[in-house]
Design a protein around this motif. Structure first.
Motif, PDB file in Angstrom:
ATOM      1  N   GLU A 156      -1.577 -13.529   9.284  1.00  0.00           N
ATOM      2  CA  GLU A 156      -1.554 -12.643   8.124  1.00  0.00           C
ATOM      3  C   GLU A 156      -2.260 -11.324   8.420  1.00  0.00           C
ATOM      4  O   GLU A 156      -1.906 -10.288   7.864  1.00  0.00           O
ATOM      5  N   LYS A 157      -3.255 -11.345   9.280  1.00  0.00           N
ATOM      6  CA  LYS A 157      -3.996 -10.135   9.615  1.00  0.00           C
ATOM      7  C   LYS A 157      -3.215  -9.226  10.553  1.00  0.00           C
ATOM      8  O   LYS A 157      -3.215  -8.005  10.405  1.00  0.00           O
ATOM      9  N   ARG A 158      -2.557  -9.821  11.541  1.00  0.00           N
ATOM     10  CA  ARG A 158      -2.042  -9.076  12.685  1.00  0.00           C
ATOM     11  C   ARG A 158      -1.042  -7.988  12.297  1.00  0.00           C
ATOM     12  O   ARG A 158      -1.159  -6.840  12.722  1.00  0.00           O
ATOM     13  N   VAL A 203      -4.076  -0.207   4.394  1.00  0.00           N
ATOM     14  CA  VAL A 203      -3.420  -1.349   5.038  1.00  0.00           C
ATOM     15  C   VAL A 203      -4.389  -2.094   5.953  1.00  0.00           C
ATOM     16  O   VAL A 203      -4.462  -3.323   5.945  1.00  0.00           O
ATOM     17  N   ILE A 204      -5.168  -1.356   6.744  1.00  0.00           N
ATOM     18  CA  ILE A 204      -6.104  -1.997   7.667  1.00  0.00           C
ATOM     19  C   ILE A 204      -7.180  -2.764   6.914  1.00  0.00           C
ATOM     20  O   ILE A 204      -7.490  -3.913   7.243  1.00  0.00           O
ATOM     21  N   ASN A 205      -7.762  -2.137   5.891  1.00  0.00           N
ATOM     22  CA  ASN A 205      -8.821  -2.814   5.128  1.00  0.00           C
ATOM     23  C   ASN A 205      -8.302  -4.041   4.408  1.00  0.00           C
ATOM     24  O   ASN A 205      -8.975  -5.073   4.367  1.00  0.00           O
ATOM     25  N   ARG A 206      -7.102  -3.955   3.852  1.00  0.00           N
ATOM     26  CA  ARG A 206      -6.524  -5.123   3.194  1.00  0.00           C
ATOM     27  C   ARG A 206      -6.157  -6.197   4.216  1.00  0.00           C
ATOM     28  O   ARG A 206      -6.307  -7.388   3.959  1.00  0.00           O
ATOM     29  N   GLY A 243      -1.052  -0.438  10.210  1.00  0.00           N
ATOM     30  CA  GLY A 243      -2.087   0.528   9.862  1.00  0.00           C
ATOM     31  C   GLY A 243      -2.508   1.375  11.045  1.00  0.00           C
ATOM     32  O   GLY A 243      -2.714   2.598  10.922  1.00  0.00           O
ATOM     33  N   VAL A 244      -2.630   0.765  12.217  1.00  0.00           N
ATOM     34  CA  VAL A 244      -3.014   1.500  13.425  1.00  0.00           C
ATOM     35  C   VAL A 244      -1.928   2.516  13.797  1.00  0.00           C
ATOM     36  O   VAL A 244      -2.229   3.666  14.157  1.00  0.00           O
ATOM     37  N   ILE A 245      -0.668   2.111  13.673  1.00  0.00           N
ATOM     38  CA  ILE A 245       0.445   3.027  13.975  1.00  0.00           C
ATOM     39  C   ILE A 245       0.427   4.219  13.019  1.00  0.00           C
ATOM     40  O   ILE A 245       0.584   5.378  13.435  1.00  0.00           O
ATOM     41  N   SER A 276       0.810  -1.231   0.000  1.00  0.00           N
ATOM     42  CA  SER A 276       0.000   0.000   0.000  1.00  0.00           C
ATOM     43  C   SER A 276       0.839   1.275   0.000  1.00  0.00           C
ATOM     44  O   SER A 276       0.289   2.382   0.073  1.00  0.00           O
ATOM     45  N   LEU A 277       2.162   1.161  -0.098  1.00  0.00           N
ATOM     46  CA  LEU A 277       3.005   2.351  -0.158  1.00  0.00           C
ATOM     47  C   LEU A 277       2.693   3.174  -1.409  1.00  0.00           C
ATOM     48  O   LEU A 277       2.612   4.410  -1.358  1.00  0.00           O
ATOM     49  N   TYR A 278       2.497   2.473  -2.521  1.00  0.00           N
ATOM     50  CA  TYR A 278       2.226   3.160  -3.788  1.00  0.00           C
ATOM     51  C   TYR A 278       0.901   3.915  -3.723  1.00  0.00           C
ATOM     52  O   TYR A 278       0.794   5.061  -4.184  1.00  0.00           O
TER      53      TYR A 278
END
Length: 564
Positions: A358-360, A346-349, A366-368, A307-309
């Motif tokens: 894989e989620k954690r 990032v969070i949604n993905r 994303g939270v950070i 998700s950087l791009y």
């Protein structure tokens, strides 16, 4: 379309068949409406990875309604269909029942029922014990047989009247061969070729390319009869065939030496899984062509997938909106937009991934990033902080919206595309003016509208790609809610509206050079729309590179406008 990269050809017909797509869409629609839990009578389709993804969404498989007696929930009849007796039993259990039987399997049910009612015995060419075949036998009125080869045909009794049908995923040549033998045992015979058209297309393409390949990789569940049959067909045509479920099954196999590799897949295999396996194959073959190319490809894939791009695309749109609104270059605003979009993407993905491990990590990252965005927002003022917190919170909660059971909201189509457009336009277009206490003019409102339109069409186009890759999305996607024809019309209308906004700004005499450059940028946006109009199954990272690249192109044009 087939791909021919690095000597690898991917079948055009690979991926979910229409019947599987319909079944998946039905359960996702149920899930999105908040009707949980959802129980399928047997695995909805024969693919372990898809079943695992469905289980993450609260859609689980059971063998009989008695297993959930006394519990709330919806029962779903699997894509393979069931017997009429079992269907009556299911419908009398007191729960809501949704029939996700493939329409083409339903056609076979009707065919068998018609001829059975006229006194015909039914002979099914198929796999005894397969879920579809068990369902078909239920329509034969007790006069049904299943055969898979010549020896089983020879064991059949003689018939007065026989209707010969096929399991929908049978090999067509084998069906006709056995049908001719069965006809010899009957005074009167009807041959009903009930093999579905997608299966015929898949087999035809497989024959065309497998016979010229050095190595064929068949992707699909090991418990999938049609995938196993496809692998067997390839084994008759190619020197080496490998049936895989995941990329882990490729380990230990030589992927570099074969000059031509052909990849195909069963009807219950999602395109995203085919993508992963074809990507692993290409990566291995790129290694043979040069470590640098392989490294660069992996780095670019990481930038896209992390998700950087996407975050840099949001930064580019913020720069465009700042220039259009006359806001001076302001680094905190640019960083805030980057962090905001990065966090939510990032969070949604992360939420959509399978498996807790894989989620954690992505959710934590994303939270950070979201917390960092709030810190920057606080430095810009308390009102900005509150507004950012509200939009950020709404974005974080979006994947869990069905837990709130607000029916009018959860049933609203295209919510994902709409919320994405509103979130981006807030941080990319609204905040630049609001944070500097600028008086809002008509130009400001037009710029915000411009951002909403651009991001909405971006989200819609990416939704088309997600659907083509069989990613589990429901009617929160505009494309899934309204279909291809309406989506194409909508994209054209939105692009026209974008042009209209810019022309309005020109008429107002607002930053003429800059607006003129952005009008030129619409050529790129039209190119993207045309690409997706023609490209039915995008499979690689190029898709997101091109779509989000529009914001970087517009930002570059804004920068160049300074020198005109």
């Amino acid at each position: 379309m087939k791909e021919k990269d690095y000597g690898v050809t991917i079948a055009k017909s690979a991926g979910f068949c229409p019947g599987v797509k319909k079944a998946i869409d039905k359960v996702l629609e149920l899930e999105s409406s908040g009707k949980k839990p959802i129980f399928t009578l047997g695995p909805l389709i024969h693919n372990n990875q898809v079943i695992a993804t469905l289980e993450e969404k609260g859609i689980t498989s059971i063998g009989h309604p008695s297993e959930v007696e006394g519990k709330e929930g919806v029962l779903v009849i699997r894509a393979h269909g069931i017997t009429p007796e079992f269907q009556r039993e299911v419908e009398s259990c007191g729960k809501e029942v949704i029939d996700a039987t493939c329409p083409l399997v339903k056609h076979v049910h009707n065919n068998i029922s018609k001829y059975a009612g006229e006194g015909y015995t039914t002979v099914i060419v198929g796999d005894a014990g397969h879920a579809e075949v068990i369902g078909l036998l239920g329509y034969t009125q007790g006069r049904g047989y299943v055969v898979a080869d010549e020896s089983e045909v020879l064991a059949l009794p003689d018939f007065d009247k026989v209707n010969i049908v096929a399991q929908t995923t049978q090999k067509e040549a084998a069906f006709y061969k056995l049908a001719e033998l069965i006809k010899q045992k009957a005074k009167e015979a009807v041959v009903s070729n009930t093999i579905c058209e997608p299966t015929k297309q898949r087999q035809s393409e497989t024959i065309e390319y497998a016979k010229n390949a050095d190595f064929v990789i068949v992707v699909g569940g090991k418990n999938s009869a049609n995938t196993a049959r496809l692998a067997k067909l390839c084994g008759e045509l190619a020197p080496k065939v490998l049936h895989v479920e995941t990329e882990a099954d490729l380990e230990g196999h030589d992927l570099k030496t074969p000059k031509k590799i052909f990849i195909t897949a069963g009807a219950s295999t999602p395109n995203w899984l085919i993508d992963r396996i074809s990507g692993a194959v290409k990566n291995a073959r790129m290694g043979a062509m040069g470590h640098l190319a392989n490294f660069l490809y992996k780095m670019w894939a990481f930038i896209i997938n992390s998700s950087l791009y996407t975050a840099f695309a949001a930064l580019g749109l913020t720069y465009v909106c700042m220039k259009l609104q006359g806001v001076l270059f302001h680094v905190p605003l640019l960083v805030l937009s980057w962090l905001f979009v990065f966090s939510l993407t990032v969070i949604n993905r992360g939420v959509s991934k399978t498996g807790q491990t894989e989620k954690r990590l992505p959710i934590t990252i994303g939270v950070i990033a979201g917390a960092a965005a709030l810190v920057i927002a606080f430095t810009l003022g308390f009102e900005i902080f509150i507004a950012t917190a509200v939009f950020l919170g709404a974005g974080v909660l979006y994947p869990f919206r069905y837990m709130f059971k607000i029916k009018k909201f959860t049933s609203l189509p295209a919510t994902k595309d709409l919320f994405t457009a509103l979130g981006w336009s807030f941080v990319c277009a609204y905040l630049p003016a609001q944070s500097l206490d600028m008086p809002f003019t008509n130009a400001n409102y037009l710029v915000i509208f411009y951002a909403v339109l651009l991001v909405f069409v971006r989200s819609v186009i990416l939704g088309i790609g997600a659907a083509h890759k069989d990613i589990m999305i429901g009617k929160e996607s505009f494309y899934k809610a309204f279909g291809l024809k309406v989506t194409r019309v909508a994209i054209i209308a939105i692009i026209a509206a974008v042009v209209g906004v810019l022309i309005t700004l020109l008429i107002m005499g607002w930053k003429v050079k800059l607006v003129t450059m952005l009008l030129l940028g619409n050529i790129y946006i039209i190119f993207i729309a045309a690409y997706y109009y023609l490209q039915r199954k995008p499979r690689n990272i190029m898709e997101e590179t091109l779509v989000d690249g529009q914001f970087l192109v517009l930002a570059a044009l804004c920068f160049l406008a300074r020198f005109i």
